[in-house]
Write a protein that holds these residues in place. Structure first.
Motif, mmCIF file in Angstrom:
data_model
loop_
_atom_site.group_PDB
_atom_site.id
_atom_site.type_symbol
_atom_site.label_atom_id
_atom_site.label_comp_id
_atom_site.label_asym_id
_atom_site.label_seq_id
_atom_site.Cartn_x
_atom_site.Cartn_y
_atom_site.Cartn_z
ATOM 1 N N VAL A 178 4.929 5.175 -7.920
ATOM 2 C CA VAL A 178 4.928 6.403 -8.727
ATOM 3 C C VAL A 178 6.199 6.489 -9.564
ATOM 4 O O VAL A 178 7.273 6.048 -9.129
ATOM 5 N N TYR B 271 6.474 14.670 -2.467
ATOM 6 C CA TYR B 271 5.578 13.677 -1.878
ATOM 7 C C TYR B 271 5.682 13.779 -0.355
ATOM 8 O O TYR B 271 6.786 13.743 0.200
ATOM 9 N N ALA C 25 1.676 10.995 -0.282
ATOM 10 C CA ALA C 25 1.978 9.603 -0.651
ATOM 11 C C ALA C 25 0.901 8.675 -0.096
ATOM 12 O O ALA C 25 0.445 8.824 1.035
ATOM 13 N N GLN C 26 0.511 7.715 -0.914
ATOM 14 C CA GLN C 26 -0.488 6.723 -0.513
ATOM 15 C C GLN C 26 0.199 5.387 -0.240
ATOM 16 O O GLN C 26 1.132 4.990 -0.928
ATOM 17 N N ARG D 293 8.163 3.185 -4.608
ATOM 18 C CA ARG D 293 6.988 2.526 -4.043
ATOM 19 C C ARG D 293 6.981 2.795 -2.550
ATOM 20 O O ARG D 293 7.970 2.528 -1.852
ATOM 21 N N ARG E 26 2.041 16.222 -3.487
ATOM 22 C CA ARG E 26 1.117 15.095 -3.387
ATOM 23 C C ARG E 26 1.335 14.390 -2.061
ATOM 24 O O ARG E 26 2.468 14.330 -1.557
ATOM 25 N N GLU F 48 1.513 2.802 -2.897
ATOM 26 C CA GLU F 48 1.491 3.450 -4.214
ATOM 27 C C GLU F 48 2.841 3.327 -4.918
ATOM 28 O O GLU F 48 3.903 3.449 -4.293
#
Length: 460
Positions: free
Chosen positions: A457, A424, A451-452, A6, A449, A455
């Motif tokens: 994952v 990420y 990372a948000q 996270r 990707r 988020e």
């Protein structure tokens, strides 16, 4: 979701680094950083974390910078009692940086109460020196290149990251052959003082910083510094260098000494006005095992490679105040590096209105900081509740960054013997992260990707 990450900070931004890894029923926090810069980010420091600190099994720190460690006192105050793993040099640096951060918090709260510019009555510090000391008591030192257990079957191997003294990449073995690698902040290649980043052979999941993922650092740093010093000296002005306590101050001193030796700049009075930077410079001298070839050679020969000819270190408040009476040409190196606090604010308030002065920015300036405002051409800067006119020259040297640029990040990725299943990108503003993702895909064809924030994952 069983095994997961996270992203709780440094996702979509370059501050507040914190990533919660859950694997085999254990919870490991990678870094525990303070948010800096924009007010909306700083306000996040006051929120309760989205997890129970008492349920965390271990904290693993990549390096000592406050945006990676500055929330440790909060975590401990909220009930965390487990180990905080770090390298020996990082532990030494945290012994300076965490109490200093707490002191700045307490000092700011006291000043806000005295002058009445806080919206809260009374203004309180985010955390105290006592909180910082409790966090330091939980540090566990461990070296490079050998695995050590952190929680159940989860183990970690540190490797040299070359970013600052003690900085490490984090290689987590999560059990059942699953491997997660976290770059932390990667350093530069062929730089003075510290060695190059050490390659990592492979990973299933990679968390990669992307601070400068959209650019190449310029060359000619020494030439630029010589020009700024000489032009300011010719005007008879003061050269103010807001510098991070760790690494940036030391590299500036290294360059000034070398430029003096080469007779490319005059031997001017150089004041390091920061008790913390003074202590950190002594720590850099002590950790010979972390130094690169030339630095180690000079140190072992009894030389001081971080000592320009007329340097003075200012520890007391009185010594700092006396610098107001020092006429140029003079060089003042002081913290903080983004002008968010510390003694540099007093020097800026005193010298910014003087057109003979120069402010030299030598590191990344996050959005919302005074350093970024100066870099963006602000005509006034708010300090101590007042607007201070900016008549001094403002210069930036990007080549002194301790962060790898895009080419150097790609070079480090070239050390992997197989592609991570997913990479990420963290610790980068959106534009930098997007550019880095495109560069990785173009060069290596990896799955990348960005990372948000917040988020969760799966890494199973």
């Amino acid at each position: 979701m069983s095994d997961s990450i996270r992203f709780l900070g440094a996702a979509g931004t370059v501050t507040g680094s914190m990533h919660l890894v859950t694997a085999n029923g254990r919870r490991v926090l990678l870094d525990c950083g303070l948010f800096q810069g924009l007010k909306e980010l700083r306000l996040r420091n006051w929120r309760e974390p989205p997890f129970d600190p008492k349920a965390i099994d271990a904290v693993v720190i990549s390096h000592a910078h406050i945006d990676h460690t500055g929330s440790l006192p909060l975590l401990v105050r909220r009930g965390y009692r487990g180990p905080i793993f770090c390298t020996p040099a990082t532990a030494d640096l945290l012994g300076v940086l965490l109490p200093d951060s707490a002191h700045l918090q307490e000092e700011e709260a006291e000043r806000a109460n005295r002058y009445g510019y806080s919206k809260h009555t009374p203004a309180l510090p985010l955390y105290t020196a006592a909180d910082a000391e409790r966090a330091l008591d939980q540090l566990e030192r461990t070296g490079y290149d050998r695995p050590f257990p952190v929680a159940g079957v989860v183990s970690v191997t540190y490797r040299t990251a070359g970013h600052i003294l003690g900085a490490a990449t984090v290689d987590l073995q999560l059990g059942a052959g699953q491997r997660l690698v976290y770059s932390g902040d990667l350093g530069r290649y062929d730089r003075p003082i510290l060695p190059d980043p050490e390659p990592v052979p492979d990973a299933d999941v990679l968390l990669l910083e992307s601070t400068y993922g959209d650019r190449q650092h310029p060359t000619g740093t020494a030439d630029e510094l010589a020009r700024v010093v000489n032009e300011t000296a010719e005007r008879g002005g003061a050269l103010l260098i807001p510098a991070f306590v760790v690494d940036r101050t030391q590299e500036v001193l290294w360059l000034l000494q070398h430029l003096e030796e080469e007779r490319r700049i005059p031997v001017l009075p150089v004041y390091v006005d920061s008790p913390s930077a003074t202590e950190v410079t002594e720590i850099y001298h002590r950790h010979v095992e972390e130094q690169d070839g030339e630095m180690r050679s000079r140190t072992q020969d009894g030389q001081d490679p971080l000592k320009p000819g007329r340097i003075q270190f200012c520890r007391s408040v009185e010594e700092s105040k006396r610098l107001n009476d020092v006429r140029g040409p003079v060089i003042i190196v002081s913290a903080s590096g983004m002008a968010t606090g510390g003694r540099i604010l007093h020097h800026l308030a005193h010298r910014l209105p003087d057109p003979r002065s120069t402010v030299l920015l030598v590191g990344f300036q996050a959005e919302g900081t005074r350093g970024r405002s100066l870099q963006d051409g602000a005509k006034t800067i708010k300090m101590f509740g007042e607007q201070v006119p900016v008549r001094a020259r403002v210069e930036t040297i990007h080549g002194l960054s301790a962060h790898a640029d895009q080419a150097e990040l790609l070079r480090w990725l070239g050390g992997f013997t197989r592609a991570p299943r997913t990479t990420y990108l963290v610790h980068g503003e959106p534009e930098a992260a997007r550019a880095m993702a495109q560069a990785i895909t173009a060069r290596y064809g990896w799955a990348v990707r960005i990372a948000q924030d917040g988020e969760l994952v799966s890494i199973a």
